[in-house]
Design a protein around this motif. Structure first.
Motif, PDB file in Angstrom:
ATOM      1  N   THR A   9       0.836  -1.437  -0.224  1.00 30.50           N
ATOM      2  CA  THR A   9      -0.050   0.403  -0.346  1.00 30.50           C
ATOM      3  C   THR A   9       0.828   1.278  -0.101  1.00 30.50           C
ATOM      4  O   THR A   9       0.280   2.384  -1.007  1.00 30.50           O
ATOM      5  CB  THR A   9      -0.706   0.565   1.399  1.00 30.50           C
ATOM      6  N   ARG A  39      -6.017   4.680   3.416  1.00 33.19           N
ATOM      7  CA  ARG A  39      -6.354   4.790   2.456  1.00 33.19           C
ATOM      8  C   ARG A  39      -6.045   6.445   1.601  1.00 33.19           C
ATOM      9  O   ARG A  39      -6.515   6.948   0.719  1.00 33.19           O
ATOM     10  CB  ARG A  39      -7.562   5.459   3.297  1.00 33.19           C
ATOM     11  N   CYS A  54      -7.807   7.486  -1.784  1.00 30.14           N
ATOM     12  CA  CYS A  54      -8.059   6.074  -2.742  1.00 30.14           C
ATOM     13  C   CYS A  54      -9.237   5.609  -2.152  1.00 30.14           C
ATOM     14  O   CYS A  54      -9.392   5.883  -1.005  1.00 30.14           O
ATOM     15  CB  CYS A  54      -6.493   4.993  -3.036  1.00 30.14           C
ATOM     16  N   GLU A  56     -11.492   1.483  -3.956  1.00 33.30           N
ATOM     17  CA  GLU A  56     -11.203  -0.305  -5.665  1.00 33.30           C
ATOM     18  C   GLU A  56     -12.348   1.189  -6.304  1.00 33.30           C
ATOM     19  O   GLU A  56     -13.275   1.850  -5.367  1.00 33.30           O
ATOM     20  CB  GLU A  56     -12.269  -0.746  -4.215  1.00 33.30           C
ATOM     21  N   GLU A  60     -15.610   5.143  -5.338  1.00 35.20           N
ATOM     22  CA  GLU A  60     -15.750   5.907  -5.448  1.00 35.20           C
ATOM     23  C   GLU A  60     -17.530   7.238  -5.226  1.00 35.20           C
ATOM     24  O   GLU A  60     -17.986   6.145  -5.657  1.00 35.20           O
ATOM     25  CB  GLU A  60     -14.513   6.500  -6.488  1.00 35.20           C
ATOM     26  N   THR A  90      -7.946   6.848 -12.341  1.00 29.32           N
ATOM     27  CA  THR A  90      -8.120   5.780 -12.232  1.00 29.32           C
ATOM     28  C   THR A  90      -7.100   4.427 -12.284  1.00 29.32           C
ATOM     29  O   THR A  90      -6.762   5.181 -14.123  1.00 29.32           O
ATOM     30  CB  THR A  90      -9.686   5.245 -12.859  1.00 29.32           C
ATOM     31  N   TYR A  94      -7.600   1.056  -8.730  1.00 22.67           N
ATOM     32  CA  TYR A  94      -8.317   1.846  -7.842  1.00 22.67           C
ATOM     33  C   TYR A  94      -8.354   3.515  -8.345  1.00 22.67           C
ATOM     34  O   TYR A  94      -7.780   3.204  -9.865  1.00 22.67           O
ATOM     35  CB  TYR A  94      -6.839   1.658  -6.411  1.00 22.67           C
ATOM     36  N   TYR A  96      -7.723   7.571  -7.852  1.00 28.54           N
ATOM     37  CA  TYR A  96      -7.689   8.240  -6.663  1.00 28.54           C
ATOM     38  C   TYR A  96      -8.395   9.225  -6.856  1.00 28.54           C
ATOM     39  O   TYR A  96      -8.837   9.887  -7.878  1.00 28.54           O
ATOM     40  CB  TYR A  96      -5.719   8.198  -7.590  1.00 28.54           C
TER      41      TYR A  96
END
Length: 276
Positions: A9, A39, A54, A56, A60, A90, A94, A96
């Motif tokens: 991470t 996160r 962020c 998944e 969002e 993306t 993920y 962002y």
């Protein structure tokens, strides 16, 4: 404010931070500030503050994701760093969001949410903070933003404090107003969870998070009296909600594990009818 997450991470978020800095034409510098379980990752970027969040891909959106962007509609009387730009992308499963802020010119009051000692804040600081909370409370609550859900409140207050919940006076609140989220400016940071909460909830949070040191909590309670003792806030819900949250989280949040004993003191006073 949290420990660095798992190495995978860390690598992923550092890459996202670098990408965000490149998009804004800046360079990330200085210490890294991690959010819960990685996160979010924040830090200085040139003369600004860069925050990357962020989720998944496909998950969002929602209250926490859109909190900072929607907080720009709040009145200027609520002091907070300006949010200049937002960039979404993306990659690799993920999504962002990068948020570029003005750099708050003063340090945080505390490196963690609770106080271990007297922060020696001047009376002018408390007056400015009380005025900011008043301005925020005057904002009509939005149906799409809840800092404290009523169903949650009506469940945890009886469960963890033994009190029943009657009528609630609602207002708009920051929702996470602890000493790591306020500066000596004062500026109020971290607006992802703002929304509807019991009237006086933010002031109650500042009080409860000072209870580790009673000699500090007593004068803070006096400074917060304008926010906690006006008629709309005199019901016990603003204190009981925060105390119940602390008691519920004591087994999973480090700083909450330090507060159960002190947090029971306001609960006992509410039982005695003082509501303080």
């Amino acid at each position: 404010m949290f420990q660095a997450p798992a190495p995978a991470t860390v690598d992923r978020m550092l890459a996202a931070q670098q990408n965000a800095a490149d998009q804004f034409g800046l360079r990330a510098t200085g210490r890294r500030v991690w959010g819960y379980r990685g996160r979010t990752l924040s830090g200085a970027a040139g003369p600004h503050w860069l925050r990357v969040v962020c989720a998944e891909a496909g998950t969002e959106g929602g209250t926490l994701w859109n909190g900072p962007s929607t907080s720009r509609t709040l009145p200027a009387a609520v002091p907070r760093p300006d949010l200049f730009r937002i960039q979404d992308w993306t990659t690799d499963g993920y999504t962002y969001r990068a948020e570029l802020y003005a750099y708050a010119p003063h340090p945080r009051v505390s490196p963690r949410p609770v106080l271990d000692e007297d922060p020696a804040l001047p009376e002018t600081w408390w007056k400015e903070m009380t005025a900011a909370l008043d301005a925020l409370a005057d904002v009509p609550p939005r149906a799409d933003r809840e800092a404290v859900r009523e169903e949650y409140l009506r469940r945890v207050i009886p469960q963890f404090t033994g009190h029943q919940v009657d009528d609630i006076t609602w207002s708009t609140a920051h929702g996470d107003l602890h000493y790591g989220n306020v500066t000596r400016g004062p500026h109020i940071l971290d607006w992802e969870g703002w929304g509807r909460a019991p009237y006086g909830y933010d002031a109650a949070t500042l009080y409860v998070y000072a209870l580790l040191t009673p000699e500090t909590a007593a004068p803070i309670r006096a400074q917060l009296a304008p926010a906690l003792d006006r008629p709309a806030a005199r019901g016990p819900h603003r204190l009981l909600t925060e105390c119940a949250q602390v008691l519920q989280a004591q087994d999973r949040v480090d700083f909450c594990a330090e507060l159960p004993g002190p947090a029971r003191m306001p609960v006992r006073r509410c039982r005695g009818g003082a509501g303080r």
